[in-house]
Design an enzyme around this catalytic site. Structure first.
Site, PDB file in Angstrom:
ATOM      1  N   PRO A 266       8.694  -4.867   3.688  1.00 57.24           N
ATOM      2  CG  PRO A 266       8.645  -5.395   5.844  1.00 57.24           C
ATOM      3  CD  PRO A 266       9.127  -4.734   4.889  1.00 57.24           C
TER       4      PRO A 266
ATOM      5  CB  THR B 134       6.922  -3.674  -1.194  1.00 54.63           C
ATOM      6  OG1 THR B 134       7.613  -4.688  -1.070  1.00 54.63           O
ATOM      7  CG2 THR B 134       7.120  -2.483  -0.680  1.00 54.63           C
ATOM      8  N   GLY B 135       4.675  -6.084  -1.853  1.00 56.62           N
ATOM      9  CA  GLY B 135       4.037  -7.113  -3.074  1.00 56.62           C
ATOM     10  C   GLY B 135       4.867  -8.126  -3.635  1.00 56.62           C
ATOM     11  CE  LYS B 136       9.794  -8.911   0.114  1.00 56.21           C
ATOM     12  NZ  LYS B 136       8.960  -7.722   0.601  1.00 56.21           N
ATOM     13  CB  THR B 137       4.301 -12.913  -1.299  1.00 57.93           C
ATOM     14  OG1 THR B 137       5.361 -12.930  -0.379  1.00 57.93           O
ATOM     15  CG2 THR B 137       3.700 -14.461  -1.414  1.00 57.93           C
TER      16      THR B 137
ATOM     17  CG  HIS C  90       4.209  14.390  25.907  1.00 55.52           C
ATOM     18  ND1 HIS C  90       5.459  13.888  26.464  1.00 55.52           N
ATOM     19  CD2 HIS C  90       4.229  13.641  24.837  1.00 55.52           C
ATOM     20  CE1 HIS C  90       6.010  13.190  25.870  1.00 55.52           C
ATOM     21  NE2 HIS C  90       5.324  13.143  24.728  1.00 55.52           N
ATOM     22  CD  GLU C  91       1.026  13.151  22.090  1.00 60.57           C
ATOM     23  OE1 GLU C  91       1.718  13.531  21.023  1.00 60.57           O
ATOM     24  OE2 GLU C  91       1.555  12.290  22.789  1.00 60.57           O
TER      25      GLU C  91
ATOM     26  CG  HIS D  16       5.701  15.712  20.562  1.00 63.57           C
ATOM     27  ND1 HIS D  16       6.926  15.406  20.468  1.00 63.57           N
ATOM     28  CD2 HIS D  16       4.889  14.629  21.436  1.00 63.57           C
ATOM     29  CE1 HIS D  16       7.153  14.434  21.410  1.00 63.57           C
ATOM     30  NE2 HIS D  16       6.126  13.944  21.799  1.00 63.57           N
TER      31      HIS D  16
HETATM   32  P1  ADP Z   1       5.310  -8.812   0.478  1.00 62.35           P
HETATM   33  O1  ADP Z   1       5.753 -10.500   0.481  1.00 62.35           O
HETATM   34  O2  ADP Z   1       6.387  -7.870  -0.158  1.00 62.35           O
HETATM   35  O3  ADP Z   1       5.807  -8.487   2.152  1.00 62.35           O
HETATM   36  P2  ADP Z   1       2.794  -9.512  -0.104  1.00 62.35           P
HETATM   37  O4  ADP Z   1       3.008  -9.537  -1.808  1.00 62.35           O
HETATM   38  O5  ADP Z   1       2.414 -10.346   0.688  1.00 62.35           O
HETATM   39  O6  ADP Z   1       3.981  -8.383   0.263  1.00 62.35           O
HETATM   40  O7  ADP Z   1       1.542  -8.156  -0.044  1.00 62.35           O
HETATM   41  C1  ADP Z   1       0.851  -8.067   0.677  1.00 62.35           C
HETATM   42  C2  ADP Z   1      -0.532  -7.425   0.232  1.00 62.35           C
HETATM   43  O8  ADP Z   1      -0.490  -6.301  -0.274  1.00 62.35           O
HETATM   44  C3  ADP Z   1      -1.037  -8.382  -1.138  1.00 62.35           C
HETATM   45  O9  ADP Z   1      -1.689  -9.398  -0.878  1.00 62.35           O
HETATM   46  C4  ADP Z   1      -1.803  -7.141  -1.866  1.00 62.35           C
HETATM   47  O10 ADP Z   1      -3.231  -7.398  -1.693  1.00 62.35           O
HETATM   48  C5  ADP Z   1      -1.184  -5.951  -1.436  1.00 62.35           C
HETATM   49  N1  ADP Z   1      -0.238  -5.263  -2.657  1.00 62.35           N
HETATM   50  C6  ADP Z   1       0.926  -5.270  -2.328  1.00 62.35           C
HETATM   51  N2  ADP Z   1       1.413  -4.561  -3.404  1.00 62.35           N
HETATM   52  C7  ADP Z   1       0.252  -4.303  -4.442  1.00 62.35           C
HETATM   53  C8  ADP Z   1       0.277  -3.829  -5.637  1.00 62.35           C
HETATM   54  N3  ADP Z   1       1.042  -3.243  -6.130  1.00 62.35           N
HETATM   55  N4  ADP Z   1      -1.112  -4.130  -6.301  1.00 62.35           N
HETATM   56  C9  ADP Z   1      -2.084  -4.616  -5.476  1.00 62.35           C
HETATM   57  N5  ADP Z   1      -1.900  -4.990  -4.439  1.00 62.35           N
HETATM   58  C10 ADP Z   1      -0.734  -5.123  -3.701  1.00 62.35           C
HETATM   59 ZN    ZN Z   2       5.614  12.195  22.721  1.00 56.14          ZN
HETATM   60 MG    MG Z   3       5.874 -11.908   1.286  1.00 52.55          MG
END
Ligand code: ADP
Ligand code: ZN
Ligand code: MG
Length: 605
Positions: free
Chosen positions: A207, A209-212, A427-428, A431
């Site tokens: 999630p 990584t910029g797929k959409t 605790h911390e 660690h």
């Molecule tokens: P995914 O669909 O993979 O979960 P999104 O495409 O929705 O992720 O990315 C979320 C936001 O992160 C985008 O709107 C953008 O602003 C930012 N983002 C992610 N990757 C890039 C990138 N390579 N360059 C610029 N912005 C990015």
């Molecule tokens: Zn702890």
């Molecule tokens: Mg997405």
């Protein structure tokens, strides 16, 4: 509002039509010419003079139809006998017996109108209610009343157009996608040579990584119609809807070809599979099958490329990955340091940034951040600067925001009892101390007893460089570090708090993966990984594909690993108890220790 007016018009039209139908009979309410009213004596005269063809006798009047089809009315009192009256006025009995006489039930127009209104109003209200629900649902995932529409949306590139310029890094991925765009634009060039144009492109990556984003950039680059729909929109409350949606989505895309059809989060069709919520197994299977059928139905002249995105390539059904379907696969990795720098620069571009900010340094400190995390980091820093009434965003704002993005906001106002604060401090410190004594543990970045999110305190470790995988020794040290908090409480207070619950959970999961996934335990190189996928028929039963004996051995290994880690952590703390005391006391005083302060404390004698 427009709809309301339309609906009212429709109802009004229906009413008028009904009225017209009835008013065809004589003496209609609205559309008849005015009929003349005559006295009974006059009627008698007319009858005697052979002027009357027909008499219609109603409750309180008589309609007289004359020779020339001329109509008139004679009033009588309710219940009075017409014939008595006529006789009274001296009608010729022979003449009257030659006249056609009809008895008619009088129609009460007012009551008919009332009946209609009473019948129509609830119908109309019902209609409106459905309408309103339908509209509301179109925005949410339910879409209860619009089942068979595809829910497909066309991306209009004119509005805030996104192109590859808006995507930082990802050089190879962009190149590959440009090729796809070329296929669509100049398909003839390829087909003339006998090349088969790929039908599907699968974007895979965790999630954020910029797929959409990348898919939208393709839309901006390609100048062909770009349709998008989310996998979750296929999954509906009603059985069979998903498949029909797929059909209409593909039909729309084909009609507009050359075009791109983007199915975001295609794993959503699979993720819920087997969970039994909303539609059940068959529904998703049908939806998926329909996608496969549609893609197989493309012939070489169908210029539609299906782009799909998923967070979970591991759960994707193998049928989707078969040649001729999503055979182009693009994997989006978490950005490396250079890409992080680029992404940060891109998102800082439209913000007021101090010229001295070293973006590289921020990129160095954010291994493991996704593009979305970095965007959020840039925004958090700007918010922080605005909160402090600064004119510009400083490096410090950015650095501070790193933790916020990782751990959630600080809860400074959250009041912790002194006793709890003390436990948290030890605790911390436990660690941190344990981690600092282990060779393969990540360095301590920060320790704090200010609660954040759900944690009462936290010890932040950051790797020194980008990491794509962990080694056996690193995981073992991680387990020991996780036991540090628990062990410190044990040694100092001779008691254990519930604050260790999450540590133990993470440690157990890690240990399990250590044995079953990574083959790092005494059981040797074996993958017993539980199938996380409940996608497409792969059922929950695959969970236990090993024998009882092996299962017992796994349990044995598990407790062995965790006990060893626990013992090692305890040893470290016992050996360095004064240092632990020192760290915890400083922490109670300052609440937060930065990396430098912490290592200085360790050096102190
Ligand atoms: P995914 O669909 O993979 O979960 P999104 O495409 O929705 O992720 O990315 C979320 C936001 O992160 C985008 O709107 C953008 O602003 C930012 N983002 C992610 N990757 C890039 C990138 N390579 N360059 C610029 N912005 C990015
Ligand atoms: Zn702890
Ligand atoms: Mg997405």
């Amino acid at each position: 509002m427009k709809n309301l007016i339309k609906n009212i018009l429709v109802v009004a039209l229906i009413l008028i039509a009904v009225l017209l139908m009835f008013s065809n009979s004589e003496q209609g309410l609205i559309f008849n010419e005015k009929t003349k009213t005559i006295a009974i004596s006059e009627l008698v005269k007319l009858i005697n003079n052979n002027q009357v063809v027909e008499l219609e006798i109603k409750k309180d009047n008589v309609v007289i139809i004359g020779k020339d089809n001329h109509k008139s009315i004679a009033k009588i009192n309710d219940g009075e006998s017409v014939f008595e009256l006529l006789k009274f006025y001296g009608v010729n009995s022979e003449k009257i017996s030659n006249t056609k006489v009809i008895f008619k039930e009088d129609i009460n127009w007012m009551s008919i109108i009332w009946y209609i209104i009473i019948a129509l109003v609830p119908l109309y209200l019902l209609f409106m209610v459905f309408n309103i629900f339908g509209r509301q649902n179109k925005q949410g995932p339910g879409q209860m009343f619009s089942f068979n529409q595809s829910g497909i949306k066309q991306f209009l590139p004119n509005k805030n157009k996104i192109t590859f310029k808006n995507v930082a890094g990802m050089k190879e991925e962009k190149e590959e996608l440009l090729e796809i765009v070329d296929f669509l634009k100049n398909s003839k060039k390829f087909t003339d040579l006998g090349a088969k144009i790929p039908k599907g492109v699968l974007l895979m990556g965790s999630p954020g990584t910029g797929k959409t984003l990348l898919a939208r950039a393709i839309a901006g680059e390609s100048n062909v119609p770009f349709f998008h729909i989310s996998g979750s929109e296929f999954v509906e409350m009603f059985v069979g809807v998903g498949a029909s949606r797929v059909r209409s989505a593909f039909a729309i895309a084909k009609k507009a070809s050359p075009s791109i059809l983007f199915i975001d989060e295609i794993d959503a069709i699979g993720r819920e599979r087997g969970s039994g919520i909303g539609g059940g197994q068959d529904e998703r299977e049908q939806t998926l099958n329909q996608i496969l059928v549609e893609m197989d139905g493309f012939d070489n002249n169908t210029n539609v490329i299906v782009v799909a995105a998923t967070n979970r390539p591991d759960v994707l059904d193998s049928a989707l990955l078969r040649p001729g379907r999503f055979d182009r696969r693009i994997i989006l990795h978490l950005p490396d340091i250079n890409e992080r720098e680029e992404i940060l620069k891109l998102h800082l571009k439209n913000k007021k940034i101090n010229g001295n900010v070293n973006v590289r340094k921020i990129a160095e400190r954010t291994p493991g951040f996704s593009g979305a995390d970095l965007e959020s980091l840039a925004n958090e820093a700007t918010l922080l600067a605005a909160k402090n009434n600064q004119k510009e965003v400083n490096e410090e704002d950015l650095l501070k925001s790193i933790e916020k993005v990782i751990l959630g906001p600080e809860r400074k106002s959250h009041i912790i009892q002194p006793k709890e604060k003390e436990i948290t401090a030890y605790h911390e410190s436990g660690h941190a101390l344990v981690a600092s004594k282990l060779k393969n543990a990540d360095p301590i970045h920060k320790i704090s007893i200010i609660s954040r999110g759900r944690a009462a305190g936290y010890t932040l470790q950051l790797p020194t460089e980008d990491k794509n995988f962990s080694t056996r020794l690193e995981i073992l040290d991680e387990l020991t570090t996780l036991m540090g908090g628990y062990s410190a409480e044990e040694i100092i207070f001779d008691d254990i708090s519930t604050g260790s619950a999450n540590d133990l959970k993470v440690a157990s999961e890690k240990a399990r993966a250590f044995i079953m996934k990574f083959g790092m335990s005494k059981l040797g190189p074996i993958s017993l990984a539980e199938d996380e996928s409940i996608f497409l028929g792969k059922s929950l039963t695959s969970k236990h594909n090993f024998s009882e004996e092996l299962s017992a051995k796994i349990d044995e290994e598990m407790s062995g690993l965790l006990n060893t880690a626990h013992k090692k952590a305890k040893d470290i703390i016992n050996e360095n108890k004064p240092v632990l005391e020192k760290i915890a006391k400083t922490l109670l005083e300052k609440e937060t220790l930065e990396k430098e302060e912490f290592y200085a404390l360790l050096e102190e004698k």
